[in-house]
Design a protein around this motif. Structure first.
Motif, short mmCIF file in Angstrom:
data_model
loop_
_atom_site.label_atom_id
_atom_site.label_comp_id
_atom_site.label_asym_id
_atom_site.label_seq_id
_atom_site.Cartn_x
_atom_site.Cartn_y
_atom_site.Cartn_z
N UNK A 1 0.84 -1.21 0.00
CA UNK A 1 0.00 0.00 0.00
C UNK A 1 0.87 1.26 0.00
N UNK A 2 1.93 1.24 0.78
CA UNK A 2 2.84 2.39 0.82
C UNK A 2 3.56 2.56 -0.52
N UNK A 3 3.92 1.46 -1.16
CA UNK A 3 4.66 1.51 -2.42
C UNK A 3 3.83 2.06 -3.58
N UNK A 4 2.52 1.83 -3.55
CA UNK A 4 1.68 2.30 -4.67
C UNK A 4 0.95 3.60 -4.35
N UNK A 5 1.19 4.17 -3.18
CA UNK A 5 0.47 5.36 -2.74
C UNK A 5 0.58 6.53 -3.73
N UNK A 6 1.77 6.77 -4.26
CA UNK A 6 1.95 7.89 -5.19
C UNK A 6 1.29 7.64 -6.54
N UNK A 7 1.38 6.41 -7.04
CA UNK A 7 0.84 6.07 -8.37
C UNK A 7 -0.66 5.78 -8.36
N UNK A 8 -1.13 5.15 -7.29
CA UNK A 8 -2.53 4.75 -7.20
C UNK A 8 -3.07 5.08 -5.81
N UNK A 9 -3.26 6.38 -5.51
CA UNK A 9 -3.63 6.77 -4.15
C UNK A 9 -4.97 6.19 -3.67
#
Length: 141
Positions: free
Chosen positions: A29-37
């Motif tokens: 979840x932290x890894x995709x936060x910027x790309x897929x908030x």
């Protein structure tokens, strides 16, 4: 350890996660936060409300990463999928990513539980878990 968020409480059923799934999914979840908030927020909300238990103590009928699940959405046909991390997803082979709305809705549910979830088209649907199978590797790990 139990985590909860007020917006995730209410009509959503209780869910269970292993410590390993909790840690890996929190990192995802932290890894995709910027790309897929929005996807990251929904996944984080689900794992935050889970009851986290020691690895190897999750009941066999609870959906974990790698579980094969039979479910029904609304009154539609029964579907069978395996819940996987994004790199292993292949919809043609029935392997769905945890980052899909259905994948996020399924994690931590047990056989017989239902949850309301929002599909990508914005419609709210009811998903019911009919059966859960664990991979052989999970049983010996």
């Amino acid at each position: 350890m139990t985590h909860s968020r007020s917006r995730a409480s209410g009509s959503k059923p209780p869910i269970i996660l292993s410590e390993d799934d909790y840690n890996r999914l929190s990192g995802l979840a932290a890894a995709v936060e910027d790309r897929q908030p929005l996807v990251a927020e929904e996944l984080q909300a689900e794992i935050d409300r889970a009851r986290v238990v020691a690895d190897g103590t999750v009941p066999a009928d609870v959906v974990q990463m790698g579980s094969t699940v039979e479910y029904q959405a609304n009154d539609g046909p029964t579907k069978r999928v395996t819940l996987v991390f994004p790199g292993d997803a292949d919809i043609a082979d029935g392997r769905i990513s945890i980052l899909t709305p259905i994948g996020t809705a399924l994690i931590g549910l047990s056989k017989g539980q239902s949850i309301h979830w929002t599909a990508r088209d914005g419609r709210t649907q009811r998903l019911t878990v009919l059966n859960v199978e664990q991979p052989a590797a999970r049983e010996t790990a």
